[in-house]
Design a protein around this motif. Structure first.
Motif, PDB file in Angstrom:
ATOM      1  N   ARG A  69      47.101  18.271  44.870  1.00 15.72           N
ATOM      2  CA  ARG A  69      47.123  19.778  45.407  1.00 15.72           C
ATOM      3  C   ARG A  69      46.887  20.591  44.596  1.00 15.72           C
ATOM      4  N   ILE A  70      47.273  20.813  43.286  1.00 18.47           N
ATOM      5  CA  ILE A  70      47.015  21.918  42.308  1.00 18.47           C
ATOM      6  C   ILE A  70      45.560  21.789  41.792  1.00 18.47           C
ATOM      7  N   ALA A  71      45.175  20.475  41.658  1.00 17.27           N
ATOM      8  CA  ALA A  71      43.904  20.447  41.289  1.00 17.27           C
ATOM      9  C   ALA A  71      42.831  20.822  42.423  1.00 17.27           C
ATOM     10  N   ALA A  72      43.008  20.548  43.698  1.00 21.48           N
ATOM     11  CA  ALA A  72      42.451  20.925  44.597  1.00 21.48           C
ATOM     12  C   ALA A  72      42.370  22.501  44.738  1.00 21.48           C
ATOM     13  N   ILE A  73      43.531  23.235  44.714  1.00 27.13           N
ATOM     14  CA  ILE A  73      43.640  24.595  44.547  1.00 27.13           C
ATOM     15  C   ILE A  73      42.835  25.181  43.427  1.00 27.13           C
ATOM     16  N   ASP A  74      43.040  24.498  42.471  1.00 32.38           N
ATOM     17  CA  ASP A  74      42.228  24.866  40.919  1.00 32.38           C
ATOM     18  C   ASP A  74      40.460  24.874  41.151  1.00 32.38           C
ATOM     19  N   ASP A  75      40.106  23.767  42.083  1.00 33.15           N
ATOM     20  CA  ASP A  75      38.715  23.655  42.110  1.00 33.15           C
ATOM     21  C   ASP A  75      38.277  24.762  43.154  1.00 33.15           C
ATOM     22  N   TRP A  76      39.162  25.076  44.241  1.00 30.68           N
ATOM     23  CA  TRP A  76      38.768  26.120  45.195  1.00 30.68           C
ATOM     24  C   TRP A  76      38.645  27.698  44.710  1.00 30.68           C
ATOM     25  N   HIS A  77      39.848  27.663  43.544  1.00 32.29           N
ATOM     26  CA  HIS A  77      39.650  28.937  42.884  1.00 32.29           C
ATOM     27  C   HIS A  77      38.435  29.205  41.964  1.00 32.29           C
ATOM     28  N   ASP A  78      37.950  27.948  41.148  1.00 35.73           N
ATOM     29  CA  ASP A  78      36.911  27.862  40.432  1.00 35.73           C
ATOM     30  C   ASP A  78      35.610  28.108  41.208  1.00 35.73           C
ATOM     31  N   ALA A  79      35.354  27.612  42.416  1.00 33.65           N
ATOM     32  CA  ALA A  79      34.182  27.694  43.141  1.00 33.65           C
ATOM     33  C   ALA A  79      34.155  29.243  43.667  1.00 33.65           C
ATOM     34  N   ARG A  80      35.289  29.750  44.011  1.00 38.90           N
ATOM     35  CA  ARG A  80      35.265  31.293  44.599  1.00 38.90           C
ATOM     36  C   ARG A  80      35.097  32.097  43.505  1.00 38.90           C
ATOM     37  N   GLN A  81      35.478  31.940  42.220  1.00 39.96           N
ATOM     38  CA  GLN A  81      35.062  32.701  41.225  1.00 39.96           C
ATOM     39  C   GLN A  81      33.512  32.474  40.880  1.00 39.96           C
ATOM     40  N   SER A  82      33.000  31.393  40.914  1.00 37.23           N
ATOM     41  CA  SER A  82      31.562  30.914  40.754  1.00 37.23           C
ATOM     42  C   SER A  82      30.766  31.838  41.736  1.00 37.23           C
ATOM     43  N   ARG A  83      31.079  31.603  42.961  1.00 39.40           N
ATOM     44  CA  ARG A  83      30.318  32.497  44.145  1.00 39.40           C
ATOM     45  C   ARG A  83      30.338  34.141  43.762  1.00 39.40           C
ATOM     46  N   SER A  84      31.607  34.527  43.496  1.00 33.39           N
ATOM     47  CA  SER A  84      31.611  35.877  43.404  1.00 33.39           C
ATOM     48  C   SER A  84      30.961  36.396  42.025  1.00 33.39           C
TER      49      SER A  84
END
Length: 88
Positions: A69-84
């Motif tokens: 779950r932590i890895a999934a949250i990290d992936d989501w956060h990284d993807a969001r940072q990349s898009r922004s």
């Protein structure tokens, strides 16, 4: 937060190492941050012990599920940072 002056004893090598990183006035803040971190870790260990006593130890599968779950949250956060970053 109120502060109070105390006397502590530290190894000389540690004091010199800290002083290399901060100015003389920053030593107290450095030590305070280290003590606060240790206090937080101690409190987390106490909480974990209470939870384990009440609910039993965490199983390997529960621990892996939490890590996943932590890895999934990290992936989501990284993807969001990349898009922004692309929009900027």
């Amino acid at each position: 937060m109120a502060t109070r002056k105390i006397t502590i004893t530290l190894p000389e090598e540690l004091i010199e190492s800290i002083k290399e990183r901060v100015d003389a006035r920053g030593v107290s803040a450095y030590i305070a941050a280290a003590a606060a971190h240790q206090d937080e870790m101690d409190r987390l260990r106490e909480l974990a012990a209470c939870l384990e006593q009440e609910h039993g130890p965490v199983t390997d599968s529960e621990q892996q599920a939490a890590l996943d779950r932590i890895a999934a949250i990290d992936d989501w956060h990284d993807a969001r940072q990349s898009r922004s970053g692309e929009a900027a």
